[in-house]
Design an enzyme around this catalytic site. Structure first.
Site, PDB file in Angstrom:
ATOM      1  N   ASP A  44      47.822  21.339  72.724  1.00 46.12           N
ATOM      2  CA  ASP A  44      48.040  21.040  71.309  1.00 46.12           C
ATOM      3  C   ASP A  44      46.844  20.288  70.732  1.00 46.12           C
ATOM      4  O   ASP A  44      46.631  19.118  71.030  1.00 46.12           O
ATOM      5  CB  ASP A  44      49.306  20.186  71.163  1.00 46.12           C
ATOM      6  CG  ASP A  44      49.611  19.865  69.713  1.00 46.12           C
ATOM      7  OD1 ASP A  44      50.362  20.638  69.089  1.00 46.12           O
ATOM      8  OD2 ASP A  44      49.089  18.851  69.190  1.00 46.12           O
ATOM      9  N   TYR A  49      41.162  16.617  64.885  1.00 47.41           N
ATOM     10  CA  TYR A  49      40.827  15.921  66.140  1.00 47.41           C
ATOM     11  C   TYR A  49      39.349  16.080  66.493  1.00 47.41           C
ATOM     12  O   TYR A  49      38.817  15.315  67.301  1.00 47.41           O
ATOM     13  CB  TYR A  49      41.656  16.443  67.329  1.00 47.41           C
ATOM     14  CG  TYR A  49      43.154  16.311  67.228  1.00 47.41           C
ATOM     15  CD1 TYR A  49      43.772  15.581  66.223  1.00 47.41           C
ATOM     16  CD2 TYR A  49      43.971  16.926  68.184  1.00 47.41           C
ATOM     17  CE1 TYR A  49      45.155  15.487  66.145  1.00 47.41           C
ATOM     18  CE2 TYR A  49      45.355  16.830  68.119  1.00 47.41           C
ATOM     19  CZ  TYR A  49      45.946  16.120  67.097  1.00 47.41           C
ATOM     20  OH  TYR A  49      47.310  16.037  67.042  1.00 47.41           O
ATOM     21  N   LYS A  74      45.981  22.953  63.985  1.00 44.64           N
ATOM     22  CA  LYS A  74      46.638  22.536  62.732  1.00 44.64           C
ATOM     23  C   LYS A  74      45.653  22.497  61.569  1.00 44.64           C
ATOM     24  O   LYS A  74      44.482  22.147  61.750  1.00 44.64           O
ATOM     25  CB  LYS A  74      47.262  21.143  62.907  1.00 44.64           C
ATOM     26  CG  LYS A  74      48.063  20.988  64.189  1.00 44.64           C
ATOM     27  CD  LYS A  74      48.806  19.671  64.301  1.00 44.64           C
ATOM     28  CE  LYS A  74      49.346  19.474  65.709  1.00 44.64           C
ATOM     29  NZ  LYS A  74      48.375  18.874  66.644  1.00 44.64           N
ATOM     30  N   HIS A 105      49.489  20.404  59.046  1.00 48.29           N
ATOM     31  CA  HIS A 105      49.513  19.124  59.765  1.00 48.29           C
ATOM     32  C   HIS A 105      50.386  18.057  59.086  1.00 48.29           C
ATOM     33  O   HIS A 105      51.133  17.341  59.752  1.00 48.29           O
ATOM     34  CB  HIS A 105      48.074  18.625  59.930  1.00 48.29           C
ATOM     35  CG  HIS A 105      47.858  17.725  61.102  1.00 48.29           C
ATOM     36  ND1 HIS A 105      46.683  17.692  61.802  1.00 48.29           N
ATOM     37  CD2 HIS A 105      48.667  16.818  61.694  1.00 48.29           C
ATOM     38  CE1 HIS A 105      46.774  16.801  62.788  1.00 48.29           C
ATOM     39  NE2 HIS A 105      47.973  16.256  62.735  1.00 48.29           N
TER      40      HIS A 105
END
Ligand code: A2P
Length: 272
Positions: A44, A49, A74, A105
């Site tokens: 995930d 990120y 996301k 998200h």
């Protein structure tokens, strides 16, 4: 297969996954390889990120087939009006020609924009480049809105769920709708309040398991897909070693009692 859940459209989703928020570089590549070696089949990540390329590299070099790994990423908050391009960027960073699950998200951009983002997600799914589409951090009202305006329910709603933040009304509603719940920060982001909670320690001692394993087993028994993150090989293995015991009805009841509505994360909706 007890290690998979069926989403509403019949696609299988691994019952536990590996989270990579705040993980970078070599450490991340090693962690993802270790996770795949230890039996995780869901990774995930998210555009925000900043590690999609490393995730892609790790999966490619881990000796597993692409089709045996379930990859989630996301859409970040500032791309609700640019879904197609944002998705293409994620796909190319991950080095894939499809994604297993693409999530909005956060429901941050106001209802009109997240509904239009959802319409674009539906088009992506219809193009075959995404197998499943879903949302993250959405409320009942917001999901009702998506369904009312587009006729399409998300396959998944990914939420902050751990013993001190159970969100039971929302999770129960999702279950009735056939929407799979995934849990981010299932260990409360490593919070000692949670990992040393006396009630959890007691259950852990009884089963000769760690508090983390009790929490992850509890989520599994509630059909919630936990996404624990760790950079430590021993913990990565520990966190998926939850299929050789089960919790009793009274232990599950004791876990329910721990809920305190404790938020351990940031809430980008407050920056709107
Ligand atoms: P580390 O990466 O050093 O192993 P969450 O997934 O709820 O956000 O929690 C992630 C945090 O919990 C990380 O700081 C991680 O540290 C820590 N953690 C992960 N697994 C365990 C475990 N089995 N026991 C204790 N702490 C853990």
């Amino acid at each position: 297969d007890k290690k998979q859940l069926l989403a509403r459209d019949g696609n299988a989703i691994p019952a536990i996954g590996f989270g990579v928020w705040q993980s970078r570089g070599e450490e991340l590549i090693n962690a993802v390889r270790c996770a795949l070696d230890s039996g995780y089949r869901l990774i995930d990540t998210a555009a925000i990120y900043g590690n999609e390329s490393e995730v892609g590299t790790a999966i490619k070099t881990a000796g597993v087939r692409r089709e045996d790994v379930f990859i989630t990423t996301k859409l970040w908050n500032d791309r609700h009006d640019d879904v197609e391009n944002a998705f293409s960027e994620s796909l190319s960073k991950l080095g894939c020609d499809y994604i297993d699950l693409y999530l909005i998200h956060w429901p941050v951009s106001g209802q009109d924009l997240f509904v239009s983002a959802w319409n674009d997600m539906i088009r992506l799914r219809d193009s075959g480049r995404v197998k499943n589409i879903g949302v993250s951090n959405f409320s009942i009202e917001q999901i009702r809105r998506l369904e009312a305006e587009t006729g399409v329910l998300p396959a998944v709603n990914q939420l902050q769920i751990h013993p001190l933040n159970q969100q039971r009304e929302l999770v129960d509603w999702l279950r009735v709708q056939g929407v799979v719940t995934q849990a981010w920060s299932p260990l409360g982001h490593g919070s000692q309040h949670i990992l040393t909670e006396p009630g959890i320690l007691k259950i852990a001692a009884r089963h000769h398991k760690t508090p983390a394993q009790i929490i992850l087993r509890w989520l599994y028994e509630n059909q919630i897909v936990a996404l624990p993150k760790s950079s430590t090989p021993q913990r990565i293995k520990e966190n998926i070693d939850i299929f050789d015991f089960s919790l009793s009805a009274s232990e599950l009841a004791a876990m329910r009692e721990l809920d305190r509505g404790l938020n351990v994360g940031n809430d980008p909706t407050s920056f709107r």
